[in-house]
Write an enzyme that holds these catalytic residues in place. Structure first.
Site, PDB file in Angstrom:
ATOM      1  CG  MET A   7      -2.049  -1.011   1.171  1.00 54.73           C
ATOM      2  SD  MET A   7      -3.083  -0.919   2.662  1.00 54.73           S
ATOM      3  CE  MET A   7      -3.825   0.717   2.466  1.00 54.73           C
ATOM      4  CE1 TYR A  57      -4.368   2.655  -3.194  1.00 54.70           C
ATOM      5  CE2 TYR A  57      -5.883   1.028  -2.283  1.00 54.70           C
ATOM      6  CZ  TYR A  57      -4.886   1.970  -2.113  1.00 54.70           C
ATOM      7  OH  TYR A  57      -4.392   2.215  -0.847  1.00 54.70           O
ATOM      8  CD  GLN A  86      -0.833   1.517  -6.547  1.00 59.08           C
ATOM      9  OE1 GLN A  86       0.048   0.690  -6.764  1.00 59.08           O
ATOM     10  NE2 GLN A  86      -1.518   2.115  -7.504  1.00 59.08           N
ATOM     11  CD  GLU A  87      -2.721   5.306  -0.838  1.00 55.76           C
ATOM     12  OE1 GLU A  87      -2.643   6.478  -1.263  1.00 55.76           O
ATOM     13  OE2 GLU A  87      -3.801   4.697  -0.736  1.00 55.76           O
ATOM     14  CB  SER A  88       3.673   7.839  -0.498  1.00 62.75           C
ATOM     15  OG  SER A  88       4.277   6.781   0.248  1.00 62.75           O
TER      16      SER A  88
END
Length: 512
Positions: free
Chosen positions: A346, A474, A349-351
């Site tokens: 995650m 996502y 993927q997020e940052s």
């Protein structure tokens, strides 16, 4: 004379993480010792899937995921501070992007045959710097080429006198260490037969890749091998102990391998590659796109990422390290009974592991936490530990919300909710019910999320329009990355159990 090397010395120290996974592939493998056996015959012994599954581009497109089979190495695919990189990875990823597909990486394991992974449907394309050979064409089809390489002999600096020609190598007593299932073996045996040379071939385990073999040559474990010139050039920038010998084959074509019964996938890949690589009339100077030239410079020229990959002092020397935040993620995951690899996927993927990241919508930090959803001062959300803890808490709440589902659907629903919010997820599940579908199955909810991008559906939804493609992608990308991280960790654990501790001695002094 052909030697069958079945035992590799285990006096290594100073592994870097990426080379652990490729270098330790040397254990537990034997090769046949009949000199007359062909490469195709040797490969056939390892094959268990001879009939490819039916999975052409239409099936791949419906699944939304393209699966790339490759090795863990500096020129194909590796992790750089948690981020997936590599020449082959970026090239295939661009194809996937242009075709609206998520990309999943399938790392070839110790006892796995890449052709079996391909033909069984575990993967869809082998992207591993493969030379097109007649032997390989027996089991797979190849796309049009995207690179030309020369095969050259590479000697260890421990060799007293470097042979300048194949004739000088003949009868010298210097064995050339290659895999039987490689194009190098095929080239050498053909040359030996055609010229009547006395060159000693030292067979090494088929699971050793070229990069690992070059490391062994630099260390003096092997006296000579064969490598593509681009791989030698890249390795030689960061490693001492290698010496380039004569070229034994020129202008070999490199391509992707695909199933024989996937003509549509082959056609689409050929059209993609034609944009980036074309032959000129003399075939000596092919035309490459700007994109391909940038990739070549990045991975076969000087590169910070590749330098870190080879650096023995790189901060991630331990087995099984994914990112700089592993310890923090593990601590938080343990406290909340979550899977630390899922949280890590995650964060990627997020940052992209940037703790200073801030989105246009105001989400901040490693897990892109929205300030309005937490009771933490805004500035503290840029603290990695605080951000991971708050993001994990939110994910845990979503998982509890769907806890009555099986684990697969629960995780997918929780991830999608983390991305798009409870309101849009509730709309999607109601829409699934309206269409007589099970709202507890992620596949049905994903389809409903995509429909919420159409006016005839979202105009009656409580929370209106939802950009449903984003949570669907996502979930796919996080789960694909999660499976890849699992494979990387499994490889690390297997190598650790093998008892081999390192590949580098003191040969890395070229590093900055």
């Amino acid at each position: 004379m052909i030697l069958d090397r079945k035992k590799i010395k285990e006096k290594r120290t100073g592994f870097t993480l990426p080379l652990i996974f490729s270098a330790l592939l040397i254990s537990g493998c034997t090769v046949a010792d009949q000199e007359t056996e062909t490469v195709a015959e040797a490969d056939q012994k390892l094959l268990s899937v001879t009939e490819p599954v039916q999975r052409d581009f239409a099936e791949i497109s419906r699944s939304g995921v393209l699966r790339m089979i490759t090795h863990y190495s500096s020129n194909t695919y590796f992790l750089n501070q948690g981020i997936e990189v590599g020449f082959e990875y970026e090239l295939v990823k661009e194809f996937a992007r242009e075709n609206d597909l998520a990309l999943e990486v399938v790392i070839i394991g110790d006892d796995e045959n890449p052709y079996d992974l391909l033909n069984s449907g575990e993967g869809d394309v082998i992207a591993a710097n493969y030379t097109i050979t007649p032997e390989r064409r027996e089991w797979v089809n190849f796309t049009r080429p995207y690179n030309l390489v020369d095969q050259l002999l590479v000697f260890s600096s421990s060799v007293q006198a470097y042979p300048g020609t194949l004739e000088e190598l003949s009868g010298s007593g210097i064995p050339v260490s290659v895999r039987r299932n490689s194009s190098y073996y095929s080239t050498l045996t053909r040359i030996i037969e055609e010229r009547g040379l006395d060159i000693e071939i030292d067979l090494i385990p088929d699971v050793m890749d070229t990069e690992t073999t070059l490391v062994q040559v630099a260390e003096g474990e092997y006296l000579a091998t064969v490598a593509d010139d681009n791989m030698f050039d890249a390795t030689n920038r960061y490693m001492e102990g290698l010496f380039a010998g004569p070229v034994i084959s020129r202008n070999d074509t490199i391509a992707w391998a695909i199933r024989k019964n996937a003509p549509d996938l082959e056609s689409r890949m050929n059209r993609f590659l034609y944009k980036h690589f074309r032959f000129t009339e003399d075939r000596e100077r092919p035309r490459r796109s700007t994109f391909l030239n940038v990739l070549r410079k990045k991975y076969f020229g000087e590169s910070r990422q590749v330098a870190e990959y080879y650096n023995p002092d790189w901060q991630f020397q331990s087995l099984g390290i994914i990112s700089p935040y592993d310890d923090m993620v593990k601590a938080v995951a343990d406290s909340m009974e979550l899977d630390w690899l899922l949280l890590t996927a995650m964060i990627a993927q997020e940052s992209s592991f940037n703790p200073e990241s801030k989105s246009w919508a105001g989400a901040v930090g490693l897990m892109q936490v929205m300030p309005r959803f937490v009771e933490v001062e805004y500035d503290r959300l840029y603290d990695p530990m605080v951000n991971i803890r708050e993001g994990a808490r939110i994910l845990k709440e979503h998982m509890m919300h769907y806890s009555y589902m099986d684990s697969t659907n629960m995780i997918a629903m929780a991830l999608a909710t983390y991305n798009v919010g409870l309101g849009h997820m509730a709309d999607a599940r109601r829409l699934a019910i309206d269409q007589n579908k099970n709202p507890n199955e992620w596949e049905n909810v994903a389809d409903a999320l995509l429909k919420l991008m159409q006016r005839r559906y979202y105009q009656n939804a409580r929370f209106g329009f939802a950009r449903g493609i984003e949570p669907v992608q996502y979930v796919k990308e996080i789960m694909n990355r999660y499976r890849t991280y699992e494979a990387v960790i499994a490889l690390a654990e297997n190598r650790q159990q093998s008892g081999i501790s390192g590949v580098f001695g003191t040969s890395m002094s070229r590093l900055p």
